[in-house]
Design a protein around this motif. Structure first.
Motif, PDB file in Angstrom:
ATOM      1  N   GLY A  50       3.266 171.112  51.064  1.00  0.00           N
ATOM      2  CA  GLY A  50       3.023 170.052  52.027  1.00  0.00           C
ATOM      3  C   GLY A  50       3.408 168.718  51.442  1.00  0.00           C
ATOM      4  N   THR A  51       2.641 167.670  51.724  1.00  0.00           N
ATOM      5  CA  THR A  51       2.967 166.353  51.221  1.00  0.00           C
ATOM      6  C   THR A  51       2.011 165.968  50.119  1.00  0.00           C
ATOM      7  N   SER A  52       2.475 165.200  49.155  1.00  0.00           N
ATOM      8  CA  SER A  52       1.618 164.740  48.077  1.00  0.00           C
ATOM      9  C   SER A  52       0.880 163.501  48.526  1.00  0.00           C
ATOM     10  N   GLN A  53      -0.284 163.242  47.886  1.00  0.00           N
ATOM     11  CA  GLN A  53      -1.086 162.105  48.273  1.00  0.00           C
ATOM     12  C   GLN A  53      -1.700 161.492  47.034  1.00  0.00           C
ATOM     13  N   GLY A  54      -2.058 160.195  47.111  1.00  0.00           N
ATOM     14  CA  GLY A  54      -2.834 159.576  46.053  1.00  0.00           C
ATOM     15  C   GLY A  54      -2.075 158.572  45.236  1.00  0.00           C
ATOM     16  N   ALA A  55      -2.568 157.358  45.126  1.00  0.00           N
ATOM     17  CA  ALA A  55      -2.051 156.337  44.243  1.00  0.00           C
ATOM     18  C   ALA A  55      -3.151 155.332  44.007  1.00  0.00           C
ATOM     19  N   GLY A  56      -3.170 154.729  42.844  1.00  0.00           N
ATOM     20  CA  GLY A  56      -4.213 153.765  42.549  1.00  0.00           C
ATOM     21  C   GLY A  56      -4.231 153.407  41.097  1.00  0.00           C
ATOM     22  N   GLY A  57      -5.389 153.123  40.507  1.00  0.00           N
ATOM     23  CA  GLY A  57      -5.459 152.707  39.120  1.00  0.00           C
ATOM     24  C   GLY A  57      -6.466 153.525  38.351  1.00  0.00           C
ATOM     25  N   ALA A  58      -6.182 153.792  37.055  1.00  0.00           N
ATOM     26  CA  ALA A  58      -7.100 154.531  36.211  1.00  0.00           C
ATOM     27  C   ALA A  58      -7.012 153.993  34.797  1.00  0.00           C
ATOM     28  N   ARG A  59      -8.065 154.219  34.017  1.00  0.00           N
ATOM     29  CA  ARG A  59      -8.033 153.701  32.668  1.00  0.00           C
ATOM     30  C   ARG A  59      -7.255 154.644  31.768  1.00  0.00           C
ATOM     31  N   PRO A  60      -6.706 154.192  30.609  1.00  0.00           N
ATOM     32  CA  PRO A  60      -5.877 155.015  29.733  1.00  0.00           C
ATOM     33  C   PRO A  60      -6.614 156.255  29.256  1.00  0.00           C
ATOM     34  N   ALA A  61      -5.824 157.303  28.931  1.00  0.00           N
ATOM     35  CA  ALA A  61      -6.416 158.551  28.457  1.00  0.00           C
ATOM     36  C   ALA A  61      -6.929 158.407  27.042  1.00  0.00           C
ATOM     37  N   ALA A  62      -6.092 157.854  26.136  1.00  0.00           N
ATOM     38  CA  ALA A  62      -6.421 157.711  24.715  1.00  0.00           C
ATOM     39  C   ALA A  62      -6.957 159.036  24.182  1.00  0.00           C
ATOM     40  N   PHE A  81      -7.646 167.095  45.665  1.00  0.00           N
ATOM     41  CA  PHE A  81      -7.452 166.477  44.355  1.00  0.00           C
ATOM     42  C   PHE A  81      -6.600 167.362  43.454  1.00  0.00           C
ATOM     43  N   ASP A  82      -6.936 168.644  43.360  1.00  0.00           N
ATOM     44  CA  ASP A  82      -6.158 169.546  42.513  1.00  0.00           C
ATOM     45  C   ASP A  82      -4.725 169.694  43.009  1.00  0.00           C
ATOM     46  N   ILE A  83      -4.533 169.641  44.303  1.00  0.00           N
ATOM     47  CA  ILE A  83      -3.187 169.775  44.861  1.00  0.00           C
ATOM     48  C   ILE A  83      -2.351 168.538  44.526  1.00  0.00           C
ATOM     49  N   SER A 126      -6.159 159.478  43.632  1.00  0.00           N
ATOM     50  CA  SER A 126      -6.545 160.758  44.226  1.00  0.00           C
ATOM     51  C   SER A 126      -8.066 160.881  44.308  1.00  0.00           C
ATOM     52  N   PHE A 127      -8.764 160.421  43.274  1.00  0.00           N
ATOM     53  CA  PHE A 127     -10.231 160.445  43.307  1.00  0.00           C
ATOM     54  C   PHE A 127     -10.749 159.613  44.469  1.00  0.00           C
ATOM     55  N   ASP A 128     -10.226 158.403  44.612  1.00  0.00           N
ATOM     56  CA  ASP A 128     -10.696 157.526  45.682  1.00  0.00           C
ATOM     57  C   ASP A 128     -10.449 158.137  47.058  1.00  0.00           C
ATOM     58  N   HIS A 129      -9.305 158.816  47.203  1.00  0.00           N
ATOM     59  CA  HIS A 129      -8.962 159.390  48.508  1.00  0.00           C
ATOM     60  C   HIS A 129      -9.818 160.598  48.843  1.00  0.00           C
ATOM     61  N   TRP A 130      -9.974 161.508  47.886  1.00  0.00           N
ATOM     62  CA  TRP A 130     -10.621 162.781  48.184  1.00  0.00           C
ATOM     63  C   TRP A 130     -12.098 162.835  47.818  1.00  0.00           C
ATOM     64  N   LEU A 131     -12.470 162.267  46.684  1.00  0.00           N
ATOM     65  CA  LEU A 131     -13.787 162.541  46.107  1.00  0.00           C
ATOM     66  C   LEU A 131     -14.787 161.403  46.194  1.00  0.00           C
ATOM     67  N   ALA A 132     -14.306 160.165  46.197  1.00  0.00           N
ATOM     68  CA  ALA A 132     -15.239 159.030  46.192  1.00  0.00           C
ATOM     69  C   ALA A 132     -16.238 159.056  47.348  1.00  0.00           C
ATOM     70  N   PRO A 133     -15.839 159.455  48.580  1.00  0.00           N
ATOM     71  CA  PRO A 133     -16.814 159.450  49.678  1.00  0.00           C
ATOM     72  C   PRO A 133     -18.035 160.332  49.428  1.00  0.00           C
ATOM     73  N   GLY A 154     -18.978 159.208  44.863  1.00  0.00           N
ATOM     74  CA  GLY A 154     -19.231 157.834  44.464  1.00  0.00           C
ATOM     75  C   GLY A 154     -18.257 157.321  43.426  1.00  0.00           C
ATOM     76  N   SER A 155     -18.758 156.604  42.449  1.00  0.00           N
ATOM     77  CA  SER A 155     -17.931 155.982  41.412  1.00  0.00           C
ATOM     78  C   SER A 155     -17.288 157.039  40.527  1.00  0.00           C
ATOM     79  N   PRO A 156     -16.064 156.777  40.047  1.00  0.00           N
ATOM     80  CA  PRO A 156     -15.422 157.732  39.131  1.00  0.00           C
ATOM     81  C   PRO A 156     -15.982 157.694  37.722  1.00  0.00           C
TER      82      PRO A 156
END
Length: 308
Positions: free
Chosen positions: A23-35, A100-102, A291-298, A301-303
Motif C-alpha cells: 500500500g502507501t507508506s506513512q509517517g514523518a516528523g522528528g525524533a531524537r538521535p539513536a546514539a 507503525f510496523d508497516i 509514525s508514532f504521532d500518527h498511529w500510537l500517540a492517540p 500519549g507521549s513517546p
C-alpha cells in the motif's frame, strides 16, 4: 486519525494469512538521535539473563549476499501482522495493511530498493515468526516482536526500535486492581509462542486456565464473547486493544520491561547491519516520531519512554 470499529477488525481477524499487496507508506516528523542503545532492563523476558538484549551488529550499508538477493528479486519480503490495530492491521475501509510496523518495513524497503512500495507483506501468526525466518520464507519479521535471549539463539535481531513491557487487559466490569488479581484464578488468553505465553508457561501466576490463540486480536474476541477473563500481552498491543474496544480497561501495573526488534536470519549479517543503519536514520530523520504521532500517540500519549 481515522476510527475503525472493533467489530470491523474482528471481521478482519478471520482472514487467512497470506501474501498481501503493498500500500502507501506513512509517517514523518522528528525524533531524537539513536546514539547508544541502553542495556537490557532487569526482569526482561529471557531464560538466560547473561545475554545483552540490545546488542546487535554495528550499523552499516554494505552490499552482501542477502542485499544482492533482495535487489535481484526486486521486493523485500516482510512478515507482518494484519490484526494488531495501529501496528500492523488491515484497514477494512481501504483494504490496505497499515500501522507503525508497516511504516518501518517500508522505510527499510526504500533504503534497500529505493522505493517504499517494493515490499511484499506476508501475514504471519505469532507462533510462526521464527520458523518463517529460519526457513527463508521471508527476509525479516517486523511484527511487535519482543527480543529475548532464547530467541537470539535461533535468529538475529536488530537493535531495539521500541521499548515496551507486559500488561493485562480485562473487561470493564472486572474488579481486579493489580496484575496478580487480574490473573490469579482467571482464564487468561495469550498468543501462542508469544513472550507472554512463554512467561506463563514458566510461571502461570495462578491462572486457572491459559488459552492460546494465533493472534492477539483473537484474544480480544474471546474476551468480548466472555470466554476468557484477561489478556496478557505487551503494553503496546494492550493499548491497541483498548483503542479497539473501550468497554475494556488496562490494569495500570506493568511488568517485565523489554524491547521490540526486527527478526532476521542469523546468516544474513549484511541485512542485519543494513537494518540497524536504517533504524539510526529512522530515528534521526523524523520517521520514528512521525509514525508514532500518527498511529500510537492517540492511545499511548507521549513517546517518552518508548524510544530506546
Amino acid at each position: 486519525m481515522r476510527t475503525v470499529g472493533a467489530r470491523a477488525l474482528v471481521a478482519a481477524a478471520v482472514l487467512g494469512a497470506g501474501v498481501l499487496g503493498a500500500g502507501t507508506s506513512q509517517g514523518a516528523g522528528g525524533a531524537r538521535p539513536a546514539a547508544a542503545v541502553e542495556q537490557a532492563a532487569e526482569g526482561a523476558l529471557q531464560a538466560d539473563d547473561s545475554c545483552d538484549l540490545a546488542a546487535s551488529l554495528p550499523p552499516a550499508k554494505n552490499v552482501g549476499a542477502k542485499i544482492r538477493k533482495i535487489r535481484e528479486r526486486g521486493t523485500l519480503v516482510v512478515g507482518v501482522d494484519q490484526n494488531s490495530y495501529n501496528w500492523g492491521f488491515r484497514n477494512p475501509q481501504s483494504g490496505r495493511i497499515e500501522g507503525f510496523d508497516i511504516d518501518l518495513a517500508r522505510a527499510i524497503a526504500k533504503s534497500v530498493l529505493g522505493d517504499p512500495n517494493k515490499v511484499t507483506l506476508k501475514a504471519l501468526p505469532t507462533a510462526r515468526r521464527i520458523d518463517a525466518i529460519k526457513a527463508g520464507e521471508i527476509d525479516m519479521v517486523v511484527r511487535t516482536m519482543t527480543i529475548t535471549c532464547d530467541r537470539k539463539k535461533e535468529i538475529s535481531f536488530s537493535v531495539p526500535y521500541f521499548r515496551t513491557s507486559q500488561q493485562v487487559t480485562v473487561p470493564g466490569s472486572s474488579t481486579a486492581k493489580s496484575f496478580t488479581e487480574a490473573l490469579r484464578g482467571k482464564r487468561v488468553c495469550v498468543a501462542e509462542n508469544s513472550s507472554t505465553h512463554l512467561e506463563l508457561k514458566r510461571d502461570s501466576r495462578g491462572a486457572s486456565e491459559i488459552r492460546t490463540t494465533d493472534n492477539q486480536l483473537d484474544c480480544l474476541v474471546l474476551m468480548q464473547l466472555g470466554e476468557v477473563d484477561a489478556i496478557f500481552t505487551d503494553s503496546a498491543l494492550a493499548a491497541s486493544q483498548l483503542a479497539q474496544d473501550r468497554t475494556m480497561r488496562l490494569i495500570p501495573e506493568t511488568v517485565l520491561p523489554s524491547y521490540m526488534g526486527i527478526g532476521m536470519n542469523q546468516a544474513d549479517t549484511d541485512l542485519v547491519a543494513w537494518v540497524n543503519q536504517v533504524l539510526v536514520e529512522w530515528r534521526t530523520d523524523g520517521g520514528w516520531r512521525g509514525s508514532f504521532d500518527h498511529w500510537l500517540a492517540p492511545t499511548m500519549g507521549s513517546p517518552d519512554g518508548y524510544l530506546p
